[in-house]
Design an enzyme around this catalytic site. Structure first.
Site, PDB file in Angstrom:
ATOM      1  N   SER A  13       0.838  -1.205   0.000  1.00  0.00           N
ATOM      2  CA  SER A  13       0.000   0.000   0.000  1.00  0.00           C
ATOM      3  C   SER A  13       0.868   1.248   0.000  1.00  0.00           C
ATOM      4  O   SER A  13       1.678   1.452   0.922  1.00  0.00           O
ATOM      5  CB  SER A  13      -0.893   0.016   1.234  1.00  0.00           C
ATOM      6  OG  SER A  13      -1.443   1.307   1.386  1.00  0.00           O
ATOM      7  N   HIS A  38      -1.375  -1.328  -4.070  1.00  0.00           N
ATOM      8  CA  HIS A  38      -2.633  -1.024  -3.380  1.00  0.00           C
ATOM      9  C   HIS A  38      -2.711   0.488  -3.145  1.00  0.00           C
ATOM     10  O   HIS A  38      -1.781   1.090  -2.613  1.00  0.00           O
ATOM     11  CB  HIS A  38      -2.670  -1.783  -2.054  1.00  0.00           C
ATOM     12  CG  HIS A  38      -3.961  -1.678  -1.322  1.00  0.00           C
ATOM     13  ND1 HIS A  38      -5.055  -2.450  -1.634  1.00  0.00           N
ATOM     14  CD2 HIS A  38      -4.336  -0.895  -0.287  1.00  0.00           C
ATOM     15  CE1 HIS A  38      -6.054  -2.145  -0.816  1.00  0.00           C
ATOM     16  NE2 HIS A  38      -5.649  -1.208   0.005  1.00  0.00           N
ATOM     17  N   ASP A  40      -4.905   3.514  -1.512  1.00  0.00           N
ATOM     18  CA  ASP A  40      -5.954   3.838  -0.549  1.00  0.00           C
ATOM     19  C   ASP A  40      -6.484   5.246  -0.777  1.00  0.00           C
ATOM     20  O   ASP A  40      -5.848   6.225  -0.397  1.00  0.00           O
ATOM     21  CB  ASP A  40      -5.393   3.716   0.873  1.00  0.00           C
ATOM     22  CG  ASP A  40      -5.148   2.271   1.265  1.00  0.00           C
ATOM     23  OD1 ASP A  40      -6.078   1.462   1.136  1.00  0.00           O
ATOM     24  OD2 ASP A  40      -4.010   1.952   1.695  1.00  0.00           O
ATOM     25  N   MET A  42      -8.964   7.965   0.268  1.00  0.00           N
ATOM     26  CA  MET A  42      -9.778   8.300   1.466  1.00  0.00           C
ATOM     27  C   MET A  42     -10.328   9.710   1.325  1.00  0.00           C
ATOM     28  O   MET A  42      -9.619  10.614   0.866  1.00  0.00           O
ATOM     29  CB  MET A  42      -8.902   8.230   2.722  1.00  0.00           C
ATOM     30  CG  MET A  42      -8.234   6.890   2.934  1.00  0.00           C
ATOM     31  SD  MET A  42      -7.424   6.848   4.546  1.00  0.00           S
ATOM     32  CE  MET A  42      -6.497   5.314   4.411  1.00  0.00           C
ATOM     33  N   HIS A  71      -8.515   0.998  -3.704  1.00  0.00           N
ATOM     34  CA  HIS A  71      -9.407   0.762  -2.564  1.00  0.00           C
ATOM     35  C   HIS A  71     -10.088   2.084  -2.212  1.00  0.00           C
ATOM     36  O   HIS A  71      -9.462   2.982  -1.659  1.00  0.00           O
ATOM     37  CB  HIS A  71      -8.537   0.235  -1.402  1.00  0.00           C
ATOM     38  CG  HIS A  71      -9.286  -0.034  -0.140  1.00  0.00           C
ATOM     39  ND1 HIS A  71      -8.651  -0.291   1.056  1.00  0.00           N
ATOM     40  CD2 HIS A  71     -10.607  -0.093   0.140  1.00  0.00           C
ATOM     41  CE1 HIS A  71      -9.543  -0.494   2.004  1.00  0.00           C
ATOM     42  NE2 HIS A  71     -10.745  -0.369   1.465  1.00  0.00           N
ATOM     43  N   MET A  73     -12.153   4.242  -0.072  1.00  0.00           N
ATOM     44  CA  MET A  73     -12.737   4.436   1.258  1.00  0.00           C
ATOM     45  C   MET A  73     -13.410   5.794   1.235  1.00  0.00           C
ATOM     46  O   MET A  73     -12.938   6.769   1.841  1.00  0.00           O
ATOM     47  CB  MET A  73     -11.643   4.354   2.324  1.00  0.00           C
ATOM     48  CG  MET A  73     -11.239   2.918   2.612  1.00  0.00           C
ATOM     49  SD  MET A  73      -9.719   2.821   3.560  1.00  0.00           S
ATOM     50  CE  MET A  73      -8.564   2.957   2.221  1.00  0.00           C
ATOM     51  N   MET A 142     -11.048  -5.965   5.754  1.00  0.00           N
ATOM     52  CA  MET A 142     -10.288  -5.006   6.561  1.00  0.00           C
ATOM     53  C   MET A 142     -10.003  -5.637   7.918  1.00  0.00           C
ATOM     54  O   MET A 142     -10.921  -6.035   8.629  1.00  0.00           O
ATOM     55  CB  MET A 142     -11.097  -3.715   6.781  1.00  0.00           C
ATOM     56  CG  MET A 142     -11.287  -2.849   5.560  1.00  0.00           C
ATOM     57  SD  MET A 142      -9.773  -2.284   4.764  1.00  0.00           S
ATOM     58  CE  MET A 142      -8.857  -1.581   6.123  1.00  0.00           C
ATOM     59  N   GLY A 150      -0.244   1.317   9.743  1.00  0.00           N
ATOM     60  CA  GLY A 150       0.514   1.056  10.964  1.00  0.00           C
ATOM     61  C   GLY A 150      -0.305   0.627  12.172  1.00  0.00           C
ATOM     62  O   GLY A 150       0.190   0.659  13.303  1.00  0.00           O
ATOM     63  N   ASP A 180      -6.378  -6.554   4.550  1.00  0.00           N
ATOM     64  CA  ASP A 180      -5.804  -5.206   4.571  1.00  0.00           C
ATOM     65  C   ASP A 180      -5.748  -4.669   5.997  1.00  0.00           C
ATOM     66  O   ASP A 180      -6.777  -4.427   6.625  1.00  0.00           O
ATOM     67  CB  ASP A 180      -6.699  -4.307   3.692  1.00  0.00           C
ATOM     68  CG  ASP A 180      -6.126  -2.917   3.493  1.00  0.00           C
ATOM     69  OD1 ASP A 180      -5.028  -2.644   3.985  1.00  0.00           O
ATOM     70  OD2 ASP A 180      -6.806  -2.111   2.811  1.00  0.00           O
ATOM     71  N   GLY A 181      -4.511  -4.474   6.467  1.00  0.00           N
ATOM     72  CA  GLY A 181      -4.330  -3.849   7.770  1.00  0.00           C
ATOM     73  C   GLY A 181      -3.567  -4.712   8.754  1.00  0.00           C
ATOM     74  O   GLY A 181      -4.002  -5.807   9.095  1.00  0.00           O
ATOM     75  N   SER A 203       2.929  -0.214   6.050  1.00  0.00           N
ATOM     76  CA  SER A 203       4.074   0.152   6.893  1.00  0.00           C
ATOM     77  C   SER A 203       5.145  -0.930   6.917  1.00  0.00           C
ATOM     78  O   SER A 203       6.343  -0.624   6.946  1.00  0.00           O
ATOM     79  CB  SER A 203       3.607   0.488   8.307  1.00  0.00           C
ATOM     80  OG  SER A 203       2.764  -0.520   8.802  1.00  0.00           O
TER      81      SER A 203
HETATM   82  C1  DX5 Z   1      -5.934   1.253   6.124  1.00  0.00           C
HETATM   83  C2  DX5 Z   1      -5.618   1.072   4.655  1.00  0.00           C
HETATM   84  C3  DX5 Z   1      -4.515   0.129   4.435  1.00  0.00           C
HETATM   85  C4  DX5 Z   1      -3.183   0.574   4.999  1.00  0.00           C
HETATM   86  C5  DX5 Z   1      -2.535  -0.651   5.562  1.00  0.00           C
HETATM   87  O1  DX5 Z   1      -7.068   2.010   6.280  1.00  0.00           O
HETATM   88  O2  DX5 Z   1      -6.746   0.604   3.936  1.00  0.00           O
HETATM   89  O3  DX5 Z   1      -4.376  -0.259   3.081  1.00  0.00           O
HETATM   90  O4  DX5 Z   1      -2.352   1.162   4.058  1.00  0.00           O
HETATM   91  O5  DX5 Z   1      -1.442  -0.243   6.291  1.00  0.00           O
HETATM   92  P1  DX5 Z   1      -0.597  -1.227   7.211  1.00  0.00           P
HETATM   93  O6  DX5 Z   1      -0.131  -2.351   6.361  1.00  0.00           O
HETATM   94  O7  DX5 Z   1       0.499  -0.343   7.710  1.00  0.00           O
HETATM   95  O8  DX5 Z   1      -1.527  -1.698   8.307  1.00  0.00           O
HETATM   96 ZN    ZN Z   2      -6.495  -0.371   1.762  1.00  0.00          ZN
END
Ligand code: DX5
Ligand code: ZN
Length: 221
Positions: A13, A38, A40, A42, A71, A73, A142, A150, A180-181, A203
């Protein structure tokens, strides 16, 4: 959607990357033999923070042939599907919780020529998306409350993966399952044993001194 490779696919990501140098970021991803990127998106409404929109993705498109795993969000994703498809998204994943007429949204993603994914946050059970599974190419579970990189993986969500694997077998479907996460070298073996096809890592990937090596460790290679 098929996973043609042996083993799981990686989808680092870029949320954890340096947005001021995406050329370097793409180089890091390609050197590490990442399978997908990936992304994200938002909106500061569906989730607390704002990241980037379709132009950022369109500007990255000429830089690589890697699969863009977008993705969304965001609230009302249907308003933005065309923009993200035109920007070069290969997969567009929307949240079950983000829109009432989600079937229509998934259908539209396919009409735009992209693979479609459905995602659920930790508080949403798999049973609520069961009727959508025959239509989707990807299910993104998720394993943290979305919004930030992180965070610590909430293990309860691994049961959802096992459930999806069972449903996929029973219904003879071929969607991929992604998580994811909070995926990192410590959580990897449990996550992979649960039955995922794809893992997102933000991360853990961009924070590693050797991202390629980190992916191998996570994959258990
Ligand atoms: C969180 C995101 C993830 C995020 C994951 O809301 O959708 O894609 O980048 O990050 P890590 O791998 O650090 O948990
Ligand atoms: Zn994501």
């Amino acid at each position: 959607m098929e996973n043609n490779r042996k083993g799981v696919l990686s989808a680092p990501s870029i949320l954890s990357a340096n947005f001021s140098n995406m050329v370097e970021t793409i180089k890091i991803l390609e050197d590490a033999s990442a399978d997908w990127i990936h992304m994200d998106v938002m909106d500061g409404s569906f989730v607390p923070v704002i990241t980037f929109g379709h132009k950022f993705i369109a500007d990255m498109r000429p830089l690589t042939k890697l699969i863009f795993d977008v993705h969304l969000m965001v609230e009302n994703p249907s308003k933005h599907l065309e923009d993200f498809a035109k920007a070069g998204a290969d997969i567009i994943t929307v949240h079950y919780e983000s829109e009432v007429h989600i079937n229509r949204t998934l259908q539209r993603i396919k009409e735009l020529g992209c693979k479609c994914g459905i995602s659920i946050v930790p508080s949403t059970p798999v049973s609520l998306i069961e009727h959508l599974l025959p239509f989707v190419d990807l299910v993104l579970i998720m394993s943290v409350n979305p919004g930030y990189g992180g965070q610590t993986l909430i293990k309860d969500n691994l049961k959802k993966i096992e459930k999806l694997v069972d449903i996929r077998n029973e219904m003879n479907l071929d969607f991929l399952i992604s998580i994811d996460g909070g995926v990192n070298r410590k959580t990897a073996s449990e996550v992979i044993s649960a039955g995922i096809d794809v893992f997102v890592a933000g991360s853990a990937f961009f924070g590693a001194s050797n991202p390629g090596e980190e992916l191998k460790i996570i994959k258990g290679e």
